[in-house]
Scaffold this motif. Structure first.
Motif, mmCIF file in Angstrom:
data_model
loop_
_atom_site.group_PDB
_atom_site.id
_atom_site.type_symbol
_atom_site.label_atom_id
_atom_site.label_comp_id
_atom_site.label_asym_id
_atom_site.label_seq_id
_atom_site.Cartn_x
_atom_site.Cartn_y
_atom_site.Cartn_z
ATOM 1 N N TRP A 219 16.854 28.511 -17.075
ATOM 2 C CA TRP A 219 16.781 27.159 -17.630
ATOM 3 C C TRP A 219 17.843 26.930 -18.697
ATOM 4 C CZ3 TRP A 219 15.880 27.348 -22.830
ATOM 5 C CH2 TRP A 219 15.202 28.470 -23.332
ATOM 6 N N ASP A 220 18.165 27.965 -19.469
ATOM 7 C CA ASP A 220 19.175 27.848 -20.532
ATOM 8 C C ASP A 220 20.574 27.730 -19.922
ATOM 9 O OD1 ASP A 220 20.136 27.697 -23.091
ATOM 10 O OD2 ASP A 220 19.507 29.704 -23.701
ATOM 11 N N ILE A 221 20.847 28.555 -18.923
ATOM 12 C CA ILE A 221 22.136 28.487 -18.233
ATOM 13 C C ILE A 221 22.297 27.123 -17.559
ATOM 14 C CG2 ILE A 221 23.443 29.390 -16.261
ATOM 15 C CD1 ILE A 221 23.662 31.209 -18.640
ATOM 16 N N ALA A 222 21.244 26.635 -16.917
ATOM 17 C CA ALA A 222 21.307 25.320 -16.272
ATOM 18 C C ALA A 222 21.607 24.234 -17.293
ATOM 19 C CB ALA A 222 19.991 25.018 -15.555
ATOM 20 N N GLY A 223 20.908 24.249 -18.421
ATOM 21 C CA GLY A 223 21.137 23.247 -19.455
ATOM 22 C C GLY A 223 22.556 23.266 -19.975
ATOM 23 N N ALA A 224 23.095 24.472 -20.174
ATOM 24 C CA ALA A 224 24.457 24.599 -20.679
ATOM 25 C C ALA A 224 25.474 24.045 -19.675
ATOM 26 C CB ALA A 224 24.769 26.068 -20.987
ATOM 27 N N ILE A 225 25.320 24.409 -18.422
ATOM 28 C CA ILE A 225 26.271 23.948 -17.401
ATOM 29 C C ILE A 225 26.188 22.434 -17.221
ATOM 30 C CG2 ILE A 225 26.861 24.073 -14.947
ATOM 31 C CD1 ILE A 225 26.130 27.045 -15.036
ATOM 32 N N TRP A 226 24.981 21.890 -17.260
ATOM 33 C CA TRP A 226 24.833 20.432 -17.158
ATOM 34 C C TRP A 226 25.471 19.727 -18.355
ATOM 35 C CZ3 TRP A 226 19.064 21.198 -15.609
ATOM 36 C CH2 TRP A 226 18.985 21.396 -14.221
ATOM 37 N N ALA A 227 25.600 20.437 -19.481
ATOM 38 C CA ALA A 227 26.255 19.877 -20.669
ATOM 39 C C ALA A 227 27.763 20.148 -20.650
ATOM 40 C CB ALA A 227 25.628 20.463 -21.934
ATOM 41 N N ASN A 228 28.262 20.613 -19.503
ATOM 42 C CA ASN A 228 29.691 20.880 -19.291
ATOM 43 C C ASN A 228 30.171 22.144 -19.990
ATOM 44 O OD1 ASN A 228 32.042 20.172 -17.863
ATOM 45 N ND2 ASN A 228 32.932 19.181 -19.658
ATOM 46 N N TRP A 229 29.237 23.062 -20.285
ATOM 47 C CA TRP A 229 29.613 24.379 -20.775
ATOM 48 C C TRP A 229 29.836 25.314 -19.587
ATOM 49 C CZ3 TRP A 229 26.802 26.682 -25.606
ATOM 50 C CH2 TRP A 229 26.838 25.766 -26.664
ATOM 51 N N ARG A 230 30.395 26.477 -19.877
ATOM 52 C CA ARG A 230 30.473 27.555 -18.909
ATOM 53 C C ARG A 230 29.292 28.502 -19.156
ATOM 54 N NH1 ARG A 230 36.606 29.414 -19.784
ATOM 55 N NH2 ARG A 230 36.008 31.021 -18.252
ATOM 56 N N GLY A 231 29.028 29.386 -18.188
ATOM 57 C CA GLY A 231 27.856 30.234 -18.332
ATOM 58 C C GLY A 231 28.043 31.648 -17.814
ATOM 59 N N ALA A 232 27.339 32.583 -18.462
ATOM 60 C CA ALA A 232 27.258 33.970 -17.995
ATOM 61 C C ALA A 232 25.787 34.361 -18.027
ATOM 62 C CB ALA A 232 28.083 34.898 -18.880
ATOM 63 N N PHE A 233 25.243 34.671 -16.866
ATOM 64 C CA PHE A 233 23.820 34.959 -16.722
ATOM 65 C C PHE A 233 23.569 36.454 -16.786
ATOM 66 C CE2 PHE A 233 20.056 35.401 -13.746
ATOM 67 C CZ PHE A 233 19.119 34.921 -14.653
ATOM 68 N N VAL A 234 22.682 36.869 -17.710
ATOM 69 C CA VAL A 234 22.254 38.263 -17.780
ATOM 70 C C VAL A 234 20.993 38.376 -16.918
ATOM 71 C CG1 VAL A 234 21.762 40.220 -19.286
ATOM 72 C CG2 VAL A 234 23.039 38.263 -20.181
ATOM 73 N N SER A 235 21.137 38.902 -15.728
ATOM 74 C CA SER A 235 20.024 38.909 -14.772
ATOM 75 C C SER A 235 19.092 40.099 -15.028
ATOM 76 C CB SER A 235 20.546 38.934 -13.335
ATOM 77 O OG SER A 235 21.449 40.007 -13.143
ATOM 78 N N ARG A 236 18.450 40.075 -16.185
ATOM 79 C CA ARG A 236 17.507 41.142 -16.524
ATOM 80 C C ARG A 236 16.292 41.056 -15.599
ATOM 81 N NH1 ARG A 236 19.680 43.693 -20.661
ATOM 82 N NH2 ARG A 236 20.802 42.575 -22.304
ATOM 83 N N PRO A 237 15.514 42.136 -15.481
ATOM 84 C CA PRO A 237 14.363 42.128 -14.562
ATOM 85 C C PRO A 237 13.456 40.923 -14.777
ATOM 86 C CG PRO A 237 14.731 44.339 -15.393
ATOM 87 C CD PRO A 237 15.675 43.446 -16.146
ATOM 88 N N GLY A 238 13.164 40.215 -13.697
ATOM 89 C CA GLY A 238 12.306 39.044 -13.759
ATOM 90 C C GLY A 238 13.026 37.746 -14.036
ATOM 91 N N ALA A 239 14.317 37.805 -14.358
ATOM 92 C CA ALA A 239 15.081 36.589 -14.655
ATOM 93 C C ALA A 239 15.698 36.028 -13.376
ATOM 94 C CB ALA A 239 16.178 36.890 -15.673
ATOM 95 N N GLN A 240 15.658 34.717 -13.227
ATOM 96 C CA GLN A 240 16.204 34.057 -12.044
ATOM 97 C C GLN A 240 16.970 32.808 -12.441
ATOM 98 O OE1 GLN A 240 16.108 35.022 -8.849
ATOM 99 N NE2 GLN A 240 14.917 36.861 -9.294
ATOM 100 N N LEU A 241 18.023 32.507 -11.720
ATOM 101 C CA LEU A 241 18.739 31.254 -11.902
ATOM 102 C C LEU A 241 17.965 30.122 -11.238
ATOM 103 C CD1 LEU A 241 22.386 32.457 -11.196
ATOM 104 C CD2 LEU A 241 21.534 31.578 -13.381
ATOM 105 N N TYR A 242 18.173 28.897 -11.732
ATOM 106 C CA TYR A 242 17.532 27.724 -11.147
ATOM 107 C C TYR A 242 18.337 27.291 -9.932
ATOM 108 C CZ TYR A 242 15.615 22.950 -10.951
ATOM 109 O OH TYR A 242 15.023 21.778 -10.558
#
Length: 266
Positions: A219-242
């Motif tokens: 949700w944080d990565i999605a919010g940042a990208i929608w705000a025209n930021w770039r993103g780096a996702f740390v896919s720790r156990p249980g974490a998923q992209l939207y």
């Protein structure tokens, strides 16, 4: 009769055109939503870091919350999503409470819905104490040191309070690694509200597309990208992209691998 037949043919033709165009529209929409900027090879001017779970290990707090819920660890995801839900309810309603206080209120709600008696004091004790003494994930300090040595400006950006994240960083031994600490407490709107990212970019004197968020929350990565930021996702156990948000340019299981990717950018 001729008019009826003519109208039928006309309507069929219109439906045929619609049928031909709707799938194309849907495909184009999906293509946009899953677009990723993996080919971006330039360095962002500022690296922003989410704190809890991204940098700090929540295991101790999860145990504390689980114990407060009578040992029912399966309720932990429900508690976290309820906390996030009501932080956004507060933002939409133009209200603000400390994220930890919202978390303890959400814990009481989950407990009540599952027949568990939990007082306000017990709920707060389960969260506010443990969250301020969380250890960093094993690779975090070394990775942040490498990014700093490579010339990056490092900024923490969290839904937690100013005093909360300062205490966390002191206890985790990370206080010396950040050029700035930003808390949404100063704007009163929780991430992933777009205003929060816009505010953080202005605070650092950069354009949104010059910012990159490192976070372990889809949700944080999605919010940042929608705000025209770039993103780096740390896919720790249980974490998923939207799935309905664009993909970030970096997706790695730990901060060390993300740091290596960022250091290689020109």
């Amino acid at each position: 009769m001729k008019n009826t037949r003519r109208n039928f043919i006309k309507k069929s033709a219109i439906l045929g055109i619609a049928g031909a165009t709707i799938p194309q529209f849907t495909f184009a929409k999906n293509e946009t939503m899953t677009k990723t900027n993996e080919n971006n090879s330039t360095r962002p001017k500022v690296l922003f870091f989410d704190v809890n779970e991204t940098l700090l290990d929540l295991t101790v707090m999860k145990k504390s919350v689980g114990d407060a819920l009578g040992g029912r660890k399966e309720l932990l995801p429900l508690w976290f999503t309820t906390m996030l839900q009501y932080s956004l309810v507060s933002t939409v309603g133009r209200q603000y409470n400390d994220f930890g206080i919202i978390g303890s209120a959400a814990l009481q709600m989950v407990a009540a819905n599952n027949g568990i008696t939990l007082s306000e004091e017990e709920a707060q004790a389960a969260i506010l104490g443990p969250i301020r003494s969380l250890p960093a994930h094993p690779e975090v300090r070394e990775s942040l040191e490498a990014l700093k040595a490579a010339g990056y400006k490092l900024v923490s950006f969290t839904n937690s309070s100013n005093i909360g994240v300062e205490t966390q960083f002191k206890n985790a031994g990370l206080i010396d690694l950040f050029d700035e600490r930003l808390s949404i407490e100063d704007i009163g709107k929780f991430k992933p509200h777009t205003d929060a990212y816009d505010w953080a970019a202005r605070k650092m004197g950069v354009q949104p597309n010059e910012c990159l968020l490192v976070a372990a929350h889809g949700w944080d990565i999605a919010g940042a990208i929608w705000a025209n930021w770039r993103g780096a996702f740390v896919s720790r156990p249980g974490a998923q992209l939207y799935p309905l948000a664009p993909n970030p340019e970096i997706n790695e299981p730990n901060l060390k691998l993300i740091a290596e990717r960022l250091i290689n950018l020109k």
